[in-house]
Design a protein around this motif. Structure first.
Motif, PDB file in Angstrom:
ATOM      1  N   UNK A 392      -3.349   2.681   0.556  1.00  0.00           N
ATOM      2  CA  UNK A 392      -4.194   2.209   1.643  1.00  0.00           C
ATOM      3  C   UNK A 392      -3.273   1.081   2.089  1.00  0.00           C
ATOM      4  N   UNK A 393      -2.046   0.763   1.999  1.00  0.00           N
ATOM      5  CA  UNK A 393      -1.245  -0.051   2.546  1.00  0.00           C
ATOM      6  C   UNK A 393       0.004   0.624   2.828  1.00  0.00           C
ATOM      7  N   UNK A 394       0.673  -0.013   4.064  1.00  0.00           N
ATOM      8  CA  UNK A 394       1.841   0.887   4.545  1.00  0.00           C
ATOM      9  C   UNK A 394       2.897   0.926   3.792  1.00  0.00           C
ATOM     10  N   UNK A 395       3.243   0.043   2.927  1.00  0.00           N
ATOM     11  CA  UNK A 395       4.386   0.099   1.920  1.00  0.00           C
ATOM     12  C   UNK A 395       4.078  -0.997   0.681  1.00  0.00           C
ATOM     13  N   UNK A 396       5.009  -0.718  -0.184  1.00  0.00           N
ATOM     14  CA  UNK A 396       4.815  -1.501  -1.474  1.00  0.00           C
ATOM     15  C   UNK A 396       4.691  -2.887  -1.183  1.00  0.00           C
ATOM     16  N   UNK A 397       5.498  -3.229  -0.428  1.00  0.00           N
ATOM     17  CA  UNK A 397       5.674  -4.916  -0.230  1.00  0.00           C
ATOM     18  C   UNK A 397       4.427  -5.430   0.461  1.00  0.00           C
ATOM     19  N   UNK A 398       3.886  -4.552   1.618  1.00  0.00           N
ATOM     20  CA  UNK A 398       2.650  -5.116   2.303  1.00  0.00           C
ATOM     21  C   UNK A 398       1.358  -5.174   1.019  1.00  0.00           C
ATOM     22  N   UNK A 399       1.339  -3.801   0.021  1.00  0.00           N
ATOM     23  CA  UNK A 399       0.537  -3.875  -0.711  1.00  0.00           C
ATOM     24  C   UNK A 399       0.685  -5.338  -1.894  1.00  0.00           C
ATOM     25  N   UNK A 400       1.743  -5.594  -2.053  1.00  0.00           N
ATOM     26  CA  UNK A 400       1.730  -6.753  -2.991  1.00  0.00           C
ATOM     27  C   UNK A 400       1.355  -7.868  -2.427  1.00  0.00           C
ATOM     28  N   UNK A 401       1.675  -8.153  -0.823  1.00  0.00           N
ATOM     29  CA  UNK A 401       1.176  -9.261  -0.228  1.00  0.00           C
ATOM     30  C   UNK A 401      -0.343  -9.203  -0.064  1.00  0.00           C
ATOM     31  N   UNK A 402      -1.072  -8.040  -0.012  1.00  0.00           N
ATOM     32  CA  UNK A 402      -2.585  -7.883   0.127  1.00  0.00           C
ATOM     33  C   UNK A 402      -3.053  -8.284  -1.272  1.00  0.00           C
ATOM     34  N   UNK A 413      -2.648   1.031  -6.707  1.00  0.00           N
ATOM     35  CA  UNK A 413      -1.376   1.781  -6.896  1.00  0.00           C
ATOM     36  C   UNK A 413      -1.677   2.714  -7.573  1.00  0.00           C
ATOM     37  N   UNK A 414      -1.442   4.139  -7.192  1.00  0.00           N
ATOM     38  CA  UNK A 414      -1.753   5.236  -8.381  1.00  0.00           C
ATOM     39  C   UNK A 414      -0.662   5.479  -9.179  1.00  0.00           C
ATOM     40  N   UNK A 430     -12.274   6.520 -14.978  1.00  0.00           N
ATOM     41  CA  UNK A 430     -12.234   5.515 -14.127  1.00  0.00           C
ATOM     42  C   UNK A 430     -11.386   5.329 -13.080  1.00  0.00           C
ATOM     43  N   UNK A 431     -10.000   5.863 -13.657  1.00  0.00           N
ATOM     44  CA  UNK A 431      -8.875   6.264 -12.477  1.00  0.00           C
ATOM     45  C   UNK A 431      -9.343   6.776 -11.550  1.00  0.00           C
ATOM     46  N   UNK A 432      -9.867   7.963 -11.642  1.00  0.00           N
ATOM     47  CA  UNK A 432     -10.561   9.074 -10.706  1.00  0.00           C
ATOM     48  C   UNK A 432     -11.459   8.420  -9.697  1.00  0.00           C
ATOM     49  N   UNK A 433     -12.296   7.762 -10.366  1.00  0.00           N
ATOM     50  CA  UNK A 433     -13.101   6.888  -9.474  1.00  0.00           C
ATOM     51  C   UNK A 433     -12.468   5.908  -8.477  1.00  0.00           C
ATOM     52  N   UNK A 434     -11.544   5.356  -9.008  1.00  0.00           N
ATOM     53  CA  UNK A 434     -10.783   4.318  -8.122  1.00  0.00           C
ATOM     54  C   UNK A 434     -10.211   4.909  -7.055  1.00  0.00           C
ATOM     55  N   UNK A 435      -9.599   6.065  -7.251  1.00  0.00           N
ATOM     56  CA  UNK A 435      -9.064   6.911  -6.058  1.00  0.00           C
ATOM     57  C   UNK A 435     -10.132   7.158  -5.238  1.00  0.00           C
TER      58      UNK A 435
END
Lengths: 458, 137
Positions: A392-402, A413-414, A430-435
């Motif tokens: 749901x974030x545009x790239x890995x770096x943005x996810x880390x910042x979020x 992160x899947x 639980x993993x499925x529920x997360x996604x």
């Protein structure tokens, strides 16, 4: 001057959005996240460039506009529109018919905004002539670029030319003309037909202005449809008097090189927001030498590629270039034709100041910010680095910042989640529920007509 | 916080990557624009020096609350006379490098101009180590 709060016309229709991530990837300021299966715009970061609107395969982005019925409140109803609008209509209609069509829609006065353009050319030249103004001077014509610079390249804000855009020029010009005709100011309603979202925002909350001069905004594609309903197939009366201040330079203004051809001994014109971003990075690093003037436009082919247009951008450019040839040069239009107080009009083109509004800071406390950034760096090491967007974030770096800003969690992160599942740290259920929480249950259903599966928007 | 980059000698297409990354971080830390510009210019010059003259090098950055320290180390020909190299316009760049628009002899003078502290150690035939410090206002 602090100006009005940022206005954003861009909205997401929740019933159409499928959370496909195309918009999120296209955004030059990483302003979009997918939350609960829907694109959500961070309005602090959004610069109104419209890349998301353009890339959306389901047309889920829409643009607010004022109701055309609003014009009825005024005795003098002025439609201001950039020349590119003329380029939208099929060749069989000439500009006389289009002007008449606009009157049939309900307007009493029709003004193309790029007039009298010589005033703006002189004004910008005067600004460039002042040695104290930093070089390269950057045009403030494209409002998305102005907001991009304020937010992402705050140190370049001082390079922005403190002069207004043609639509301001035309608005003041129209008012002065109507006052001369005997109108009262409050009887005049000014409506601007816009080719882009950024212009809406800049008209509703102009950079460096206290209030907007325009009473309403009409999307150009909407107005186009309205005119097409009433436009006459046969020749209509001559109304060319309304275009006496229109010039070759004015008609070409909104196209690429429309400004840069006039200014500086070394000027560069760049169109397309991602091209602009790459260039501004270089400029900010002081790797661009000797350039006097920069024309930067968010859309490919400048305003001819505006997202609220109907026609093909390349055909529009060609039509406008042909049309421009039929018009006189701006300097050949005599001041008597303009017939209003030119000095007064010129003064109205000045902007006091434009202030930087840095978007990408990690908070005012430097120690805390460094700690957050160090943590984000460490998180990036564990992420797959393929910028898939499934979190749901545009790239890995943005996810880390979020994550360090507490807007996302590791399990978003899947890839990480898959690893944890394998290591027995999380159950498959639980993993499925997360996604599912991120993307909704529909994403998992078989559906041969699923929208967004390919790049339908391109 | 620390950052680490490697530089490949002769690869002008990648020169500017470390300075761009450092810039991004400093912007996020809300360091003022002028200081960032100085740091980026100095680092870019140092990177170009490595690319133009050396075989390979590393950029190591440490950002603290009130300052940034950058070490640029390379394996390369070294500088025979540092004092001479510090003079504006003095250059040992090859014809090829000059044709690419680099090697005007302004590298070290520009680094000096844009940093608060500059230390250079060099051994001919082995390499050069540059340490640059800028304080945040």
């Amino acid at each position: 001057m602090s100006g009005l709060p940022n206005y954003h016309a861009l909205k997401v229709d929740a019933s159409k959005c499928i959370g496909c991530t195309h918009c999120m990837k296209a955004c030059p300021t990483e302003a979009i996240r997918v939350i609960d299966g829907l694109a959500v715009i961070d309005h602090e970061r959004c610069v109104d460039c419209g890349q998301c609107h353009r890339s959306c395969p389901t047309h889920a982005f829409y643009v607010e506009q004022d109701d055309l019925a609003k014009i009825k409140a005024f005795k003098y109803r002025v439609i201001l529109f950039p020349s590119i609008m003329i380029g939208q209509f099929p060749e069989k209609y000439n500009e006389t018919q289009i002007y008449s069509g606009l009157k049939k829609v309900g307007f009493t006065h029709v003004f193309e905004v790029e007039q009298p353009i010589q005033l703006l050319i002189d004004s910008v030249n005067e600004y460039l002539g002042n040695e104290e103004n930093p070089k390269p001077a950057i045009s403030t014509y494209c409002p998305a670029v102005v907001r991009l610079i304020q937010g992402r390249y705050p140190s370049l804000t001082e390079n922005l030319i403190l002069r207004k855009a043609p639509h301001d020029l035309a608005a003041h010009f129209a008012i002065e003309r109507l006052l001369l005709e005997g109108a009262q100011r409050e009887e005049i309603g000014l409506f601007y037909a816009t080719p882009c979202i950024a212009k809406i925002a800049s008209v509703k909350s102009p950079v460096g202005e206290r209030e907007s001069i325009v009473d309403g905004i009409v999307n150009m594609n909407h107005l186009y449809n309205e005119v097409m309903k009433v436009i006459s197939e046969v020749e209509v009366e001559d109304n060319s008097v309304q275009r006496y201040n229109l010039s070759e330079e004015g008609i070409l203004w909104s196209l690429t090189r429309g400004e840069s051809r006039h200014f500086g001994s070394r000027s560069i014109a760049i169109d397309g927001i991602h091209n602009v971003v790459r260039f501004l990075e270089r400029l900010e690093n002081d790797q661009v030498k000797g350039v006097d003037f920069l024309e930067l436009r968010a859309c490919d082919q400048s305003c001819a590629g505006g997202i609220l247009l109907t026609g093909n951008r390349f055909l529009t450019v060609e039509k406008l270039e042909r049309r421009a040839k039929r018009y006189p040069s701006a300097k050949d239009i005599s001041e008597s034709t303009i017939s209003v107080d030119i000095d007064e009009l010129k003064q109205k083109l000045d902007i006091d100041s434009i202030s930087p509004k840095p978007l990408f800071i990690f908070g005012k406390d430097r120690v805390k910010a460094m700690d957050k950034m160090t943590r984000a760096q460490r998180i990036v090491c564990s992420l797959p680095g393929i910028d898939c967007g499934a979190c749901g974030a545009p790239n890995c770096h943005a996810l880390a910042e979020d994550m360090v800003n507490r807007r996302a969690k590791m399990s978003d992160c899947i890839f990480l989640q898959q690893m944890w599942e394998d290591e027995g740290k999380i159950t498959a259920g639980k993993a499925h529920l997360n996604v599912q929480k991120k993307w909704g249950t529909d994403r998992f259903k078989a559906d041969c007509n699923k929208r967004g599966r390919r790049n339908e928007g391109f | 916080m620390k950052l680490l980059f490697t530089i490949q000698g002769g690869d002008f297409t990648r020169a500017g990557h470390p300075s761009s990354e450092v810039k991004k971080v400093l912007k996020q830390l809300d360091i003022d624009g002028k200081t960032i510009k100085n740091i980026v210019i100095a680092l870019y010059e140092a990177e170009v020096n490595v690319v133009a003259h050396a075989w390979k090098g590393t950029v190591s950055v440490e950002i603290e609350e009130n300052k940034i320290t950058i070490w640029v180390s390379d394996e390369g020909p070294g500088i025979a006379d540092i004092e001479l190299a510090m003079q504006a316009g003095y250059s040992t760049a090859s014809k090829e490098v000059r044709e690419m628009g680099f090697g005007a002899g302004m590298g070290l003078p520009n680094m000096k101009k844009n940093t608060d502290e500059l230390h250079i150690e060099s051994e001919v035939g082995i390499g050069t180590k540059v340490k640059m410090v800028n304080y945040f206002s």
